[in-house]
Design a protein around this motif. Sequence first.
Motif, PDB file in Angstrom:
ATOM      1  N   PRO A 136      15.829 -16.557 -19.716  1.00  0.00           N
ATOM      2  CA  PRO A 136      17.242 -16.776 -19.972  1.00  0.00           C
ATOM      3  C   PRO A 136      17.578 -16.391 -21.409  1.00  0.00           C
ATOM      4  O   PRO A 136      16.722 -16.415 -22.286  1.00  0.00           O
ATOM      5  N   SER A 137      18.806 -16.032 -21.626  1.00  0.00           N
ATOM      6  CA  SER A 137      19.349 -15.795 -22.967  1.00  0.00           C
ATOM      7  C   SER A 137      20.691 -16.489 -23.043  1.00  0.00           C
ATOM      8  O   SER A 137      21.381 -16.630 -22.025  1.00  0.00           O
ATOM      9  N   PHE A 138      21.046 -16.923 -24.233  1.00  0.00           N
ATOM     10  CA  PHE A 138      22.253 -17.719 -24.415  1.00  0.00           C
ATOM     11  C   PHE A 138      23.072 -17.209 -25.576  1.00  0.00           C
ATOM     12  O   PHE A 138      22.526 -16.773 -26.589  1.00  0.00           O
ATOM     13  N   VAL A 139      24.375 -17.292 -25.405  1.00  0.00           N
ATOM     14  CA  VAL A 139      25.323 -16.991 -26.462  1.00  0.00           C
ATOM     15  C   VAL A 139      26.141 -18.255 -26.654  1.00  0.00           C
ATOM     16  O   VAL A 139      26.620 -18.849 -25.684  1.00  0.00           O
ATOM     17  N   ILE A 140      26.260 -18.678 -27.879  1.00  0.00           N
ATOM     18  CA  ILE A 140      27.097 -19.832 -28.204  1.00  0.00           C
ATOM     19  C   ILE A 140      28.172 -19.330 -29.143  1.00  0.00           C
ATOM     20  O   ILE A 140      27.900 -18.587 -30.081  1.00  0.00           O
ATOM     21  N   GLY A 141      29.402 -19.732 -28.873  1.00  0.00           N
ATOM     22  CA  GLY A 141      30.479 -19.242 -29.714  1.00  0.00           C
ATOM     23  C   GLY A 141      31.734 -20.070 -29.622  1.00  0.00           C
ATOM     24  O   GLY A 141      31.807 -21.087 -28.929  1.00  0.00           O
ATOM     25  N   LYS A 142      32.702 -19.583 -30.336  1.00  0.00           N
ATOM     26  CA  LYS A 142      34.008 -20.219 -30.463  1.00  0.00           C
ATOM     27  C   LYS A 142      34.965 -19.557 -29.471  1.00  0.00           C
ATOM     28  O   LYS A 142      35.018 -18.325 -29.386  1.00  0.00           O
ATOM     29  N   ILE A 143      35.702 -20.370 -28.735  1.00  0.00           N
ATOM     30  CA  ILE A 143      36.647 -19.848 -27.752  1.00  0.00           C
ATOM     31  C   ILE A 143      38.043 -19.828 -28.361  1.00  0.00           C
ATOM     32  O   ILE A 143      38.523 -20.832 -28.875  1.00  0.00           O
ATOM     33  N   GLN A 144      38.669 -18.663 -28.298  1.00  0.00           N
ATOM     34  CA  GLN A 144      40.061 -18.497 -28.724  1.00  0.00           C
ATOM     35  C   GLN A 144      40.769 -17.761 -27.599  1.00  0.00           C
ATOM     36  O   GLN A 144      40.545 -16.573 -27.400  1.00  0.00           O
ATOM     37  N   GLY A 145      41.597 -18.499 -26.857  1.00  0.00           N
ATOM     38  CA  GLY A 145      42.260 -17.906 -25.701  1.00  0.00           C
ATOM     39  C   GLY A 145      41.218 -17.565 -24.651  1.00  0.00           C
ATOM     40  O   GLY A 145      40.454 -18.417 -24.226  1.00  0.00           O
ATOM     41  N   ASP A 146      41.154 -16.276 -24.263  1.00  0.00           N
ATOM     42  CA  ASP A 146      40.177 -15.816 -23.277  1.00  0.00           C
ATOM     43  C   ASP A 146      38.992 -15.106 -23.926  1.00  0.00           C
ATOM     44  O   ASP A 146      38.229 -14.424 -23.254  1.00  0.00           O
ATOM     45  N   VAL A 147      38.844 -15.262 -25.243  1.00  0.00           N
ATOM     46  CA  VAL A 147      37.806 -14.537 -25.965  1.00  0.00           C
ATOM     47  C   VAL A 147      36.793 -15.518 -26.552  1.00  0.00           C
ATOM     48  O   VAL A 147      37.166 -16.528 -27.148  1.00  0.00           O
ATOM     49  N   LEU A 148      35.525 -15.194 -26.390  1.00  0.00           N
ATOM     50  CA  LEU A 148      34.452 -15.966 -27.003  1.00  0.00           C
ATOM     51  C   LEU A 148      33.924 -15.144 -28.165  1.00  0.00           C
ATOM     52  O   LEU A 148      33.463 -14.021 -27.980  1.00  0.00           O
ATOM     53  N   THR A 149      34.028 -15.697 -29.370  1.00  0.00           N
ATOM     54  CA  THR A 149      33.473 -15.050 -30.550  1.00  0.00           C
ATOM     55  C   THR A 149      32.036 -15.527 -30.684  1.00  0.00           C
ATOM     56  O   THR A 149      31.784 -16.724 -30.862  1.00  0.00           O
ATOM     57  N   VAL A 150      31.097 -14.609 -30.583  1.00  0.00           N
ATOM     58  CA  VAL A 150      29.677 -14.958 -30.621  1.00  0.00           C
ATOM     59  C   VAL A 150      29.305 -15.437 -32.020  1.00  0.00           C
ATOM     60  O   VAL A 150      29.578 -14.773 -33.016  1.00  0.00           O
ATOM     61  N   VAL A 151      28.685 -16.603 -32.062  1.00  0.00           N
ATOM     62  CA  VAL A 151      28.213 -17.156 -33.319  1.00  0.00           C
ATOM     63  C   VAL A 151      26.690 -17.221 -33.339  1.00  0.00           C
ATOM     64  O   VAL A 151      26.062 -16.938 -34.343  1.00  0.00           O
ATOM     65  N   ARG A 152      26.089 -17.587 -32.224  1.00  0.00           N
ATOM     66  CA  ARG A 152      24.640 -17.689 -32.127  1.00  0.00           C
ATOM     67  C   ARG A 152      24.167 -17.019 -30.838  1.00  0.00           C
ATOM     68  O   ARG A 152      24.822 -17.124 -29.811  1.00  0.00           O
ATOM     69  N   LEU A 153      23.020 -16.378 -30.927  1.00  0.00           N
ATOM     70  CA  LEU A 153      22.402 -15.742 -29.780  1.00  0.00           C
ATOM     71  C   LEU A 153      20.966 -16.245 -29.719  1.00  0.00           C
ATOM     72  O   LEU A 153      20.266 -16.205 -30.724  1.00  0.00           O
ATOM     73  N   ALA A 154      20.568 -16.784 -28.578  1.00  0.00           N
ATOM     74  CA  ALA A 154      19.201 -17.290 -28.419  1.00  0.00           C
ATOM     75  C   ALA A 154      18.558 -16.635 -27.215  1.00  0.00           C
ATOM     76  O   ALA A 154      19.161 -16.576 -26.148  1.00  0.00           O
ATOM     77  N   LYS A 155      17.354 -16.155 -27.404  1.00  0.00           N
ATOM     78  CA  LYS A 155      16.597 -15.576 -26.293  1.00  0.00           C
ATOM     79  C   LYS A 155      15.482 -16.547 -25.949  1.00  0.00           C
ATOM     80  O   LYS A 155      14.884 -17.151 -26.827  1.00  0.00           O
ATOM     81  N   GLY A 156      15.214 -16.697 -24.666  1.00  0.00           N
ATOM     82  CA  GLY A 156      14.243 -17.684 -24.227  1.00  0.00           C
ATOM     83  C   GLY A 156      14.962 -18.963 -23.854  1.00  0.00           C
ATOM     84  O   GLY A 156      16.185 -18.992 -23.768  1.00  0.00           O
ATOM     85  N   ALA A 157      14.206 -20.018 -23.619  1.00  0.00           N
ATOM     86  CA  ALA A 157      14.777 -21.292 -23.187  1.00  0.00           C
ATOM     87  C   ALA A 157      14.650 -22.328 -24.302  1.00  0.00           C
ATOM     88  O   ALA A 157      13.653 -23.034 -24.378  1.00  0.00           O
TER      89      ALA A 157
END
Length: 183
Positions: A136-157
């Motif tokens: 799995p890979s994960f993106v964590i970010g800030k939501i503004q309207g319908d857009v997610l601004t990527v702040v962190r990217l994690a690969k693995g679990a």
Amino acid sequence: MGNAQAKLGIVEFSDYQCPYCRGFHDQVFPRLKKEYVDTGIAQFIHKDLPLKSIHPQALPAALAASCAGAQQRFWPMHEALYANHGRLGPGLYPQLGHELGLDEAKFTACLGDASREQVIMRDVVEARGLGITGTPSFVIGKIQGDVLTVVRLAKGAPSFEVFAQEIEKLRKTLDSGATPQTK
């Protein structure tokens, strides 16, 4: 999944046949859901990244989830696919559709619809654009309207604690109005 007004988003790129994805789903996701999704702090967004070369049932399973989603039953099918991780195969998907009360004719037609695969391939293209090649890979970010601004990217679990640390850092930047530092 989660409150549409949440300011944070967690995007998971996953493969239903991936043992590490199942591990995340079984061990980390329940607490993440309870503490951040169910409380309205974050939305959890699933994206498909079937690794077809090593997981021959990943794409068919993703199609089953997508087709269940067409009948508003994505999350129950998602759960059922992980619960039956070791049994993924063409005979399982109609059985799960029946158990979930899906319109079986529509579900079967959807599974055979080539355009449904294009929906999944859009997720694959999005993952590749982010440099994601494994699950799995994960993106964590800030939501503004319908857009997610990527702040962190994690690969693995990552562990729950790693998620919590990143989410709390991001929450602090949202509360202070600061711009988060990306990795």
